[in-house]
Scaffold this active site. Structure first.
Site, PDB file in Angstrom:
ATOM      1  N   GLY A  45      19.309  -1.051  19.919  1.00  0.00           N
ATOM      2  CA  GLY A  45      20.499  -0.367  19.435  1.00  0.00           C
ATOM      3  C   GLY A  45      21.731  -1.171  19.800  1.00  0.00           C
ATOM      4  O   GLY A  45      21.702  -1.974  20.743  1.00  0.00           O
ATOM      5  N   GLN A  50      30.453  -2.911  21.495  1.00  0.00           N
ATOM      6  CA  GLN A  50      29.699  -4.015  22.108  1.00  0.00           C
ATOM      7  C   GLN A  50      29.889  -5.338  21.364  1.00  0.00           C
ATOM      8  O   GLN A  50      29.444  -6.381  21.840  1.00  0.00           O
ATOM      9  CB  GLN A  50      28.206  -3.671  22.169  1.00  0.00           C
ATOM     10  CG  GLN A  50      27.906  -2.490  23.081  1.00  0.00           C
ATOM     11  CD  GLN A  50      26.417  -2.232  23.168  1.00  0.00           C
ATOM     12  OE1 GLN A  50      25.851  -1.565  22.307  1.00  0.00           O
ATOM     13  NE2 GLN A  50      25.779  -2.784  24.189  1.00  0.00           N
ATOM     14  N   CYS A  96      20.747  -2.177  28.678  1.00  0.00           N
ATOM     15  CA  CYS A  96      21.876  -2.208  27.751  1.00  0.00           C
ATOM     16  C   CYS A  96      22.320  -3.664  27.627  1.00  0.00           C
ATOM     17  O   CYS A  96      22.442  -4.361  28.638  1.00  0.00           O
ATOM     18  CB  CYS A  96      23.014  -1.346  28.296  1.00  0.00           C
ATOM     19  SG  CYS A  96      24.509  -1.387  27.297  1.00  0.00           S
ATOM     20  N   LEU A  97      22.577  -4.111  26.403  1.00  0.00           N
ATOM     21  CA  LEU A  97      22.989  -5.507  26.206  1.00  0.00           C
ATOM     22  C   LEU A  97      24.300  -5.812  26.920  1.00  0.00           C
ATOM     23  O   LEU A  97      24.564  -6.958  27.260  1.00  0.00           O
ATOM     24  CB  LEU A  97      23.116  -5.817  24.709  1.00  0.00           C
ATOM     25  CG  LEU A  97      21.806  -5.751  23.913  1.00  0.00           C
ATOM     26  CD1 LEU A  97      22.086  -5.947  22.427  1.00  0.00           C
ATOM     27  CD2 LEU A  97      20.792  -6.772  24.408  1.00  0.00           C
ATOM     28  N   HIS A 138      22.325   7.068  23.808  1.00  0.00           N
ATOM     29  CA  HIS A 138      22.840   5.893  24.524  1.00  0.00           C
ATOM     30  C   HIS A 138      23.952   5.215  23.706  1.00  0.00           C
ATOM     31  O   HIS A 138      25.024   4.903  24.229  1.00  0.00           O
ATOM     32  CB  HIS A 138      21.676   4.927  24.796  1.00  0.00           C
ATOM     33  CG  HIS A 138      22.065   3.636  25.450  1.00  0.00           C
ATOM     34  ND1 HIS A 138      21.571   3.234  26.666  1.00  0.00           N
ATOM     35  CD2 HIS A 138      22.901   2.639  25.042  1.00  0.00           C
ATOM     36  CE1 HIS A 138      22.110   2.054  26.986  1.00  0.00           C
ATOM     37  NE2 HIS A 138      22.910   1.667  26.005  1.00  0.00           N
ATOM     38  N   GLU A 139      23.690   5.016  22.409  1.00  0.00           N
ATOM     39  CA  GLU A 139      24.681   4.333  21.561  1.00  0.00           C
ATOM     40  C   GLU A 139      25.912   5.213  21.334  1.00  0.00           C
ATOM     41  O   GLU A 139      27.041   4.724  21.306  1.00  0.00           O
ATOM     42  CB  GLU A 139      24.069   3.931  20.218  1.00  0.00           C
ATOM     43  CG  GLU A 139      22.877   2.977  20.313  1.00  0.00           C
ATOM     44  CD  GLU A 139      23.105   1.801  21.240  1.00  0.00           C
ATOM     45  OE1 GLU A 139      24.257   1.320  21.365  1.00  0.00           O
ATOM     46  OE2 GLU A 139      22.129   1.357  21.881  1.00  0.00           O
ATOM     47  N   HIS A 142      28.416   4.908  23.993  1.00  0.00           N
ATOM     48  CA  HIS A 142      29.295   3.728  23.889  1.00  0.00           C
ATOM     49  C   HIS A 142      30.560   4.055  23.099  1.00  0.00           C
ATOM     50  O   HIS A 142      31.633   3.530  23.391  1.00  0.00           O
ATOM     51  CB  HIS A 142      28.572   2.566  23.208  1.00  0.00           C
ATOM     52  CG  HIS A 142      27.683   1.775  24.125  1.00  0.00           C
ATOM     53  ND1 HIS A 142      28.152   1.129  25.245  1.00  0.00           N
ATOM     54  CD2 HIS A 142      26.342   1.516  24.077  1.00  0.00           C
ATOM     55  CE1 HIS A 142      27.149   0.498  25.855  1.00  0.00           C
ATOM     56  NE2 HIS A 142      26.042   0.730  25.172  1.00  0.00           N
TER      57      HIS A 142
HETATM   58 NI    NI Z   1      24.100   0.010  25.604  1.00  0.00          NI
END
Ligand code: NI
Length: 186
Positions: A45, A50, A96-97, A138-139, A142
């Site tokens: 995701g 991000q 998470c990236l 999660h997304e 963000h």
């Molecule tokens: Ni993340």
């Protein structure tokens, strides 16, 4: 086009993202680039903050979760609104990236009911469960300026502090391109 990924310490990750309007230039191209960026960094995701844009868009591909039941989805969510979270909370070790090299257990409810616009700006309302519901939550976080480390207890946060500082200074070398907080380019 693959974007560099913003990491912990970048203010864009702490902003509340704003809704996308129809006049956003080449939204489809932007979304395609988000997918390309997500795939090239092995993510499931990715949210617009991000890649440095505080707008309410995220993409996901949860089909790689081979044990996943129900099957995953590949989808972009524009201006999403989680209408309801429900079901038993379950724990998963999340990554998470924007938090390279950190993985921690996070509790989230089993199911979500979400309203959003698809890429043609059509309103959709759907229910997701399990892993897909987790990635959606999660997304979505963000877009609210929330990262999963925010959910950790004070002791775990303290243990992670030096790692988070290292990330914010760019002293981390993931396999994908990152934008070091405070740098003009990447
Ligand atoms: Ni993340």
């Amino acid at each position: 086009m693959i974007y560099p990924v913003t990491v912990f310490g970048d203010p864009v990750l702490r902003k509340k993202a704003v809704p996308v309007t129809k006049d956003f230039k080449d939204l489809k191209g932007f979304i395609q680039n988000m997918f390309d960026t997500m795939y090239s960094s092995d993510g499931v995701g990715l949210a617009a903050p991000q890649v440095g844009q505080a707008i309410r868009v995220f993409v996901l591909d949860t089909t790689t979760d081979e044990e996943g039941e129900p099957a995953g989805i590949v989808k972009a969510f524009i201006n999403p609104e989680i209408l309801e979270k429900y079901g038993d909370e379950w724990v998963m070790n999340e990554g998470c990236l924007s938090l390279p090299e950190i993985r921690e257990d996070v509790l989230r409810p089993e199911s979500v009911r979400i309203k959003y616009l698809d890429e043609d700006f059509k309103i959709r309302e759907e229910i997701y469960n399990g892993f897909t519901a987790r990635v959606i939550q999660h997304e979505y976080d963000h877009l609210e300026g929330i990262m999963f480390v925010d959910y950790l207890n004070p002791l775990k946060k303290r243990i992670l502090k030096s790692k988070l500082i290292a990330i914010s200074k760019g002293k981390v070398i993931p396999k994908y391109r990152i934008k070091i907080p405070g740098s003009k380019s990447n």
